[in-house]
Design an enzyme around this catalytic site. Sequence first.
Site, PDB file in Angstrom:
ATOM      1  CG  HIS A 328       2.103  -1.885   6.021  1.00 25.18           C
ATOM      2  ND1 HIS A 328       1.948  -3.198   5.618  1.00 25.18           N
ATOM      3  CD2 HIS A 328       1.095  -1.206   5.404  1.00 25.18           C
ATOM      4  CE1 HIS A 328       0.919  -3.298   4.806  1.00 25.18           C
ATOM      5  NE2 HIS A 328       0.387  -2.103   4.661  1.00 25.18           N
ATOM      6  CE1 TYR A 457      -3.433   0.225  -3.867  1.00 24.42           C
ATOM      7  CE2 TYR A 457      -4.041   0.283  -1.550  1.00 24.42           C
ATOM      8  CZ  TYR A 457      -3.282  -0.245  -2.562  1.00 24.42           C
ATOM      9  OH  TYR A 457      -2.374  -1.238  -2.292  1.00 24.42           O
ATOM     10  CB  THR A 470      -1.132  -5.906  -2.423  1.00 31.58           C
ATOM     11  OG1 THR A 470      -0.178  -4.833  -2.402  1.00 31.58           O
ATOM     12  CG2 THR A 470      -1.319  -6.469  -1.032  1.00 31.58           C
TER      13      THR A 470
END
Length: 714
Positions: A328, A457, A470
């Site tokens: 990620h 979140y 983001t």
Amino acid sequence: RRVHGESRANNSQQRQMTTLPKLPVPELADTAARYLTRVKPLLTESEFIDEEKAVRELVTHQSLQTALKEYTESHASFVEEFWNDSYLAPKSTVVLNLNPFFVLADDPTPSRNDQVLRAASLVFSSLKFCCTLRQGKLAPDMFRGTPLCMSQYNNLFGSARIPQAHQADTLDVSSSDVSTHIVVIRRNQMYYFECLNSDNTLAITESRIAKNLHAIIADADKMPIEEASRCAIGVLTTEERGVWAEHREWINRNDRNRTILKTIDQALLILCLDHHSPSSPNELAANALHGIYHLHNDIQVGTCTNRWYDKLQLIVCENGSAGINFEHSGVDGHTVLRYVSDVFADTILRFAQSVTKTMPSGGVYVNALFDVPLKDSGVNLAPMKMEWDMSDELVEAVRLAEIRICDKLLKCETKVLEYDGYGKQFIIANKLSPDAFVQIGFMCTYWKMYGRFVSQYEPVQTKNFFHGRTEAMRAVSDKSIKFCKLFCSSKATTREKVEALREALEQHTEVIKECSKGQGVERHLFALKCMAQRLGQNLPEVYHSTGYHLLNHTVISTSNCGNPALDYFGFGPVVEDGFGIGYIIKDDGISCTITSHHRQTERFAGMLRQYFEEVREILTPEESVVVVPGAKPNAIDSEATPSKHEEKSKLLLRLPSKGGLGRELELLDSASTSSDPNHAKSWRERSGRKKGDEKYHFGDLTRTGVKTLRRMFS
């Protein structure tokens, strides 16, 4: 920087990206004000007073804000470097904690859901995607006519996360433009073969890929699975990063092992051919997230060791089900989603092409998604087995790594909720935001289950800015709390509940818009914190406050990422007492993959389903019938009629409109009004009507009657 090597965007992509604006640095006072609105719902009155004091002190640190703005002038983004480091800094395992997963939809053609055929098809389309990307022909991502930053795509293929013993990991992208081979893992044994030419053209056909995979499976399956488990080097990537770094150092001391490790690091991707066929949605999701735990004679023979978590992994099971597990730090979910979607679409289009070739003249020709030339340049395409030199130290390291990761995955629960009562179409028809609608559902479910509100979140992409990633959205707000309490109250009316829902969703949507415009809170505060640490300054008091701690203790971590190419999407919980929820809002359903460390995950999923049902009830009024005396009879449905004493009545069925209110449709029914005055009196009493009223409500239609009436007006 923690990113090693240089991944070069092609000229056309570079020109497109440089036209994008930089992510703006919000004004400190604005961030402070927004921050207080985020934390207030999580705090007591006295705690909030202390938080206000800490925020006033934060605003005095204008020198930090100035330093951050100056830093931005010489960097692509004020937060990118710091944010990349935050992904690479944790020393815990990446399994469950960092790597997300996708489960792809099955191939529409059942015969193509064979393991080798499916894997070969997905690999071939992946190679075409990679070539198209490198040649600068990949169409840019767009959102409502606005181009999005494409920089993350250069981290997708050929990159590797490298563990470091005493510092943050690094992301090696030095091979992302030049890698030409893939690595295949079958029963913990590793192979590789060449796929691309050096000029980014295809060197291999889909049929040759399938032939290679058949050969790999035949060879790997010769070794007893218990013996293969001893050399499952891939399980070392599940270790805590410092431990894995020490193991890599051992591996690099051996010439043969060092060569194998380099081959893996430089591979385009890892193809995991699992010797298992998941039989349920829960098992499919768990296999893609962390693999399957299965013991034989106390030896681990499940798929949890058949992985390499430091790279992009394509996972294909024996029954043809397929998934993605991705590292990620260099890419976000929407980047990988674009890759998966294009690859899935290309596999379907290529099959359609094969069909049209057999059609007589005049058949419709289907264009391919990627136009990549195939060129025979004499590359050796044969699969090669990589055999590790297994020292006693490595054998023991593998054994302990397997024990440790299995302890962790057995603590994690994965449950899939496939709600099919309604989806995006119904939500939009009620003039509500689908994403906000589902987000409030998670919050309300937690409130109903635990009786408190916690930090929730949701990432909001900022790829409309140069090198944007983001921003953090937090669902808990004054209006969302108001809705949850009203929704769970027996005293609140339906109208009050619907109005509160609309207000909560409108507020949620407005904050999402702020975040997408670069006017969020948390990335700015995070960058200021990193800047203070870089300058050797003491952190402002707000970073030690109760509010900051509660806001960043994400009990409900969520992400919306999906389209028709996917069945499921998810990730592990980010805190010990948390839930991880990956969701896909489909036209006619909502798919949620929920994970936790045994926090009654199944119960949470069941209560979320119940919430979706209850919300539908308040948005869709009860179908009811209104009687108007004096109409002519016309039979519709015996179950929908009043008693035999009532004659010659016209029925009005109140059907829900798009706004959820209802419209009256006049229908004729064999039911009739009674000429008996006593019956008419009792009717009025039951319905609450006064004498002289023209309409009398006499009850709800059965489902059969409603369906009959709806068919007439469809």
